[in-house]
Motif scaffolding. Structure first.
Motif, short mmCIF file in Angstrom:
data_model
loop_
_atom_site.label_atom_id
_atom_site.label_comp_id
_atom_site.label_asym_id
_atom_site.label_seq_id
_atom_site.Cartn_x
_atom_site.Cartn_y
_atom_site.Cartn_z
N GLU A 295 0.83 -1.21 0.00
CA GLU A 295 0.00 0.00 0.00
C GLU A 295 0.87 1.26 0.00
OE1 GLU A 295 -3.41 2.28 -0.26
OE2 GLU A 295 -3.08 0.17 -0.65
N ILE A 296 1.96 1.25 0.74
CA ILE A 296 2.88 2.39 0.72
C ILE A 296 3.43 2.55 -0.69
CG2 ILE A 296 5.16 3.18 1.49
CD1 ILE A 296 4.43 1.94 4.26
N TRP A 297 3.83 1.46 -1.32
CA TRP A 297 4.36 1.52 -2.69
C TRP A 297 3.29 2.05 -3.66
CZ3 TRP A 297 8.80 2.05 -4.75
CH2 TRP A 297 8.97 1.85 -6.11
N ARG A 298 2.05 1.59 -3.50
CA ARG A 298 0.97 2.06 -4.36
C ARG A 298 0.74 3.56 -4.19
NH1 ARG A 298 -4.20 2.94 -4.74
NH2 ARG A 298 -4.78 2.63 -2.59
N GLN A 299 0.78 4.03 -2.96
CA GLN A 299 0.60 5.46 -2.70
C GLN A 299 1.77 6.28 -3.28
OE1 GLN A 299 -2.09 6.89 -1.48
NE2 GLN A 299 -3.12 4.96 -1.06
N LEU A 300 2.97 5.75 -3.18
CA LEU A 300 4.13 6.45 -3.77
C LEU A 300 4.01 6.52 -5.29
CD1 LEU A 300 7.03 4.99 -1.60
CD2 LEU A 300 6.13 7.33 -1.54
N GLN A 301 3.56 5.44 -5.89
CA GLN A 301 3.36 5.45 -7.35
C GLN A 301 2.28 6.44 -7.75
OE1 GLN A 301 2.72 1.21 -7.93
NE2 GLN A 301 4.63 1.12 -9.12
N ALA A 302 1.20 6.50 -6.99
CA ALA A 302 0.11 7.43 -7.31
C ALA A 302 0.57 8.88 -7.22
CB ALA A 302 -1.07 7.19 -6.37
N SER A 303 1.49 9.16 -6.32
CA SER A 303 1.98 10.54 -6.17
C SER A 303 3.17 10.84 -7.09
CB SER A 303 2.39 10.81 -4.73
OG SER A 303 3.54 10.04 -4.39
N GLY A 304 3.68 9.81 -7.77
CA GLY A 304 4.81 10.00 -8.68
C GLY A 304 6.16 10.08 -7.99
N THR A 305 6.22 9.71 -6.73
CA THR A 305 7.48 9.80 -5.98
C THR A 305 8.18 8.46 -5.78
OG1 THR A 305 6.28 9.68 -3.89
CG2 THR A 305 6.76 11.89 -4.75
N ALA A 306 7.62 7.39 -6.30
CA ALA A 306 8.18 6.06 -6.08
C ALA A 306 9.64 5.95 -6.54
CB ALA A 306 7.31 4.99 -6.74
N PRO A 307 10.00 6.41 -7.75
CA PRO A 307 11.41 6.28 -8.17
C PRO A 307 12.36 7.06 -7.26
CG PRO A 307 10.02 6.80 -10.06
CD PRO A 307 9.17 6.95 -8.84
N LEU A 308 11.95 8.25 -6.84
CA LEU A 308 12.80 9.07 -5.98
C LEU A 308 13.01 8.39 -4.62
CD1 LEU A 308 14.25 11.83 -5.95
CD2 LEU A 308 12.20 12.75 -4.86
N VAL A 309 11.94 7.87 -4.04
CA VAL A 309 12.03 7.20 -2.74
C VAL A 309 12.85 5.91 -2.87
CG1 VAL A 309 10.71 6.02 -0.94
CG2 VAL A 309 9.96 8.25 -1.78
N LEU A 310 12.65 5.18 -3.95
CA LEU A 310 13.43 3.96 -4.17
C LEU A 310 14.92 4.28 -4.27
CD1 LEU A 310 13.39 0.90 -4.59
CD2 LEU A 310 13.07 1.33 -7.03
N LEU A 311 15.26 5.31 -5.05
CA LEU A 311 16.66 5.73 -5.16
C LEU A 311 17.20 6.12 -3.79
CD1 LEU A 311 19.20 6.53 -6.78
CD2 LEU A 311 18.13 8.79 -7.10
N GLY A 312 16.43 6.89 -3.03
CA GLY A 312 16.86 7.29 -1.70
C GLY A 312 17.06 6.11 -0.77
N ALA A 313 16.16 5.13 -0.84
CA ALA A 313 16.30 3.94 0.00
C ALA A 313 17.58 3.18 -0.35
CB ALA A 313 15.09 3.04 -0.17
#
Length: 166
Positions: A59-77
């Motif tokens: 669900e966190i991943w789905r919310q990140l994708q919906a906001s368009g921030t998933a790649p940035l957060v993944l890179l940061g992680a």
């Protein structure tokens, strides 16, 4: 400081518990701990709250994708994880633990609601911010070299221009 903060918290919070216990008696603890903690971890209050173990993570991943921030957060992680492992970065390790340990613990329960994960979302935002800072730092270094060269070129060119002037 920790002891003083704890004492202030107890002094401010305890009156509510005392009042509720006087007003409701044993029902307060049966509801708060029996129903909302023990029962939610071992069974369910509402069948719609039954979710698989990976619910919070997906669900966190789905919310990140919906906001368009998933790649940035993944890179940061990845960057935070790399620095934690490579440089034994204590602050980064605390951020990782702040996210991973509580989410793993609440994922063992059966009854899951997304808002239960809210206290553990700041590390996700910190990972995104860390990635953004790394990108800005990289771009800055990239732009700094040509601008430094241009300043050096101008500094060396002006004396020649002035010497050749009539």
């Amino acid at each position: 400081t920790f002891v003083i903060a704890t004492l202030v918290s107890v002094v401010l919070i305890a009156p509510w518990f005392v009042y509720e216990y006087v007003a409701n008696g044993r029902l307060l603890f049966d509801t708060m701990f029996g129903m909302h903690v023990v029962k939610r971890f071992t069974a369910y209050l509402d069948p719609a709250h039954l979710r698989p173990w990976h619910f919070y993570f997906t669900e966190i991943w789905r919310q990140l994708q919906a906001s368009g921030t998933a790649p940035l957060v993944l890179l940061g992680a990845v960057l935070v994880g790399w620095r934690v492992v490579r440089q034994r970065w204590l602050e980064g390790a605390l951020v990782v633990l702040w996210f991973a340990v509580p989410l793993a613990a609440i994922s063992t329960g059966t009854s899951k609601l997304y808002h239960y994960a809210y206290p553990f979302l700041p590390p996700v935002a910190l990972a995104g911010g860390y990635a953004m800072a790394a990108i800005v730092r990289l771009v800055w270094r990239w732009l700094e070299r040509p601008s430094k060269s241009l300043v050096d070129l101008r500094a060396n060119a002006w004396p020649r221009v002035l010497r050749s002037a009539p």
